[in-house]
Design a protein around this motif. Structure first.
Motif, mmCIF file in Angstrom:
data_model
loop_
_atom_site.group_PDB
_atom_site.id
_atom_site.type_symbol
_atom_site.label_atom_id
_atom_site.label_comp_id
_atom_site.label_asym_id
_atom_site.label_seq_id
_atom_site.Cartn_x
_atom_site.Cartn_y
_atom_site.Cartn_z
ATOM 1 N N ARG A 1 0.837 -1.207 0.000
ATOM 2 C CA ARG A 1 0.000 0.000 0.000
ATOM 3 C C ARG A 1 0.868 1.251 0.000
ATOM 4 N N ALA A 2 1.988 1.219 0.715
ATOM 5 C CA ALA A 2 2.853 2.394 0.808
ATOM 6 C C ALA A 2 3.476 2.737 -0.548
ATOM 7 N N TYR A 3 3.850 1.725 -1.300
ATOM 8 C CA TYR A 3 4.498 1.957 -2.593
ATOM 9 C C TYR A 3 3.507 2.003 -3.754
ATOM 10 N N VAL A 4 2.264 1.643 -3.503
ATOM 11 C CA VAL A 4 1.192 1.632 -4.487
ATOM 12 C C VAL A 4 1.667 0.898 -5.739
ATOM 13 N N GLU A 5 1.564 1.519 -6.896
ATOM 14 C CA GLU A 5 1.923 0.833 -8.141
ATOM 15 C C GLU A 5 3.429 0.755 -8.369
ATOM 16 N N SER A 6 4.221 1.415 -7.557
ATOM 17 C CA SER A 6 5.670 1.391 -7.758
ATOM 18 C C SER A 6 6.382 0.319 -6.934
ATOM 19 N N TYR A 7 5.637 -0.554 -6.272
ATOM 20 C CA TYR A 7 6.213 -1.599 -5.415
ATOM 21 C C TYR A 7 7.275 -2.419 -6.157
ATOM 22 N N GLU A 8 6.922 -2.954 -7.311
ATOM 23 C CA GLU A 8 7.857 -3.784 -8.079
ATOM 24 C C GLU A 8 8.947 -2.948 -8.741
ATOM 25 N N ILE A 9 8.584 -1.764 -9.217
ATOM 26 C CA ILE A 9 9.564 -0.880 -9.857
ATOM 27 C C ILE A 9 10.636 -0.470 -8.853
ATOM 28 N N VAL A 10 10.227 -0.083 -7.656
ATOM 29 C CA VAL A 10 11.193 0.316 -6.626
ATOM 30 C C VAL A 10 12.078 -0.874 -6.250
ATOM 31 N N ALA A 11 11.513 -2.076 -6.218
ATOM 32 C CA ALA A 11 12.332 -3.270 -5.951
ATOM 33 C C ALA A 11 13.366 -3.458 -7.057
ATOM 34 N N ASP A 12 12.978 -3.231 -8.299
ATOM 35 C CA ASP A 12 13.937 -3.315 -9.405
ATOM 36 C C ASP A 12 14.996 -2.207 -9.301
ATOM 37 N N CYS A 13 14.586 -1.004 -8.924
ATOM 38 C CA CYS A 13 15.552 0.092 -8.782
ATOM 39 C C CYS A 13 16.557 -0.225 -7.675
ATOM 40 N N GLY A 14 16.082 -0.782 -6.583
ATOM 41 C CA GLY A 14 16.985 -1.191 -5.502
ATOM 42 C C GLY A 14 17.908 -2.313 -5.943
ATOM 43 N N SER A 15 17.357 -3.243 -6.683
ATOM 44 C CA SER A 15 18.167 -4.340 -7.218
ATOM 45 C C SER A 15 19.263 -3.785 -8.122
ATOM 46 N N LEU A 16 18.916 -2.786 -8.915
ATOM 47 C CA LEU A 16 19.882 -2.113 -9.782
ATOM 48 C C LEU A 16 20.978 -1.442 -8.939
ATOM 49 N N LEU A 17 20.575 -0.771 -7.853
ATOM 50 C CA LEU A 17 21.552 -0.148 -6.955
ATOM 51 C C LEU A 17 22.482 -1.185 -6.331
ATOM 52 N N LEU A 18 21.974 -2.391 -6.145
ATOM 53 C CA LEU A 18 22.781 -3.476 -5.577
ATOM 54 C C LEU A 18 23.648 -4.168 -6.622
ATOM 55 N N GLY A 19 23.564 -3.709 -7.870
ATOM 56 C CA GLY A 19 24.425 -4.238 -8.913
ATOM 57 C C GLY A 19 23.805 -5.240 -9.856
ATOM 58 N N SER A 20 22.510 -5.435 -9.780
ATOM 59 C CA SER A 20 21.852 -6.401 -10.662
ATOM 60 C C SER A 20 21.744 -5.865 -12.083
ATOM 61 N N PRO A 21 22.155 -6.660 -13.063
ATOM 62 C CA PRO A 21 22.062 -6.218 -14.454
ATOM 63 C C PRO A 21 20.691 -6.463 -15.083
ATOM 64 N N ILE A 22 19.863 -7.270 -14.430
ATOM 65 C CA ILE A 22 18.560 -7.643 -14.984
ATOM 66 C C ILE A 22 17.471 -6.977 -14.146
ATOM 67 N N THR A 23 16.594 -6.220 -14.813
ATOM 68 C CA THR A 23 15.499 -5.517 -14.120
ATOM 69 C C THR A 23 14.209 -5.724 -14.913
ATOM 70 N N PRO A 24 13.537 -6.851 -14.699
ATOM 71 C CA PRO A 24 12.389 -7.195 -15.547
ATOM 72 C C PRO A 24 11.218 -6.210 -15.485
#
Length: 112
Positions: free
Chosen positions: A59-82
């Motif tokens: 609820r806090a992230y609304v529609e950006s829940y998955e996008i923010v998880a991908d952005c964090g994954s990117l910050l952690l060095g992940s090359p894949i952001t589905p």
């Protein structure tokens, strides 16, 4: 929050066991074994989101829940952001916005 356990790779694909699934299940055919670090980073971001907003992260992230998880994954060095790739295909917008990166940093407990 349901807990999932990554069981490793089998036949070239990442396998996980999820809450409510008595047997391991394949995450997706498009998740090759070399993507396991990306999957762990993305799921770790959901744990961090939940720690920041206990019981109400989606609820806090609304529609950006998955996008923010991908952005964090990117910050952690992940090359894949589905989820970012899906958004790019749907809207043409590339990468993370500054607000999405700030939200990811906040979930990780980081500052700029």
């Amino acid at each position: 929050m349901p807990h999932r356990r990554l069981l490793g790779c089998f036949d070239g694909h990442v396998i996980e066991e999820g809450a409510g699934f008595p047997k391991p299940k394949d995450i997706t055919i498009s998740a090759p074994c070399h993507a396991i670090v990306t999957i762990v980073n993305h799921e770790w971001m959901h744990i961090r989101q939940e720690l920041r907003f206990p019981g109400r992260a989606m609820r806090a992230y609304v529609e950006s829940y998955e996008i923010v998880a991908d952005c964090g994954s990117l910050l952690l060095g992940s090359p894949i952001t589905p989820y970012l790739e899906r958004r790019k295909k749907a809207t043409g917008r590339e990468g993370c916005t500054s607000d999405e990166l700030d939200a990811a940093r906040y979930a990780l407990g980081r500052r700029r």
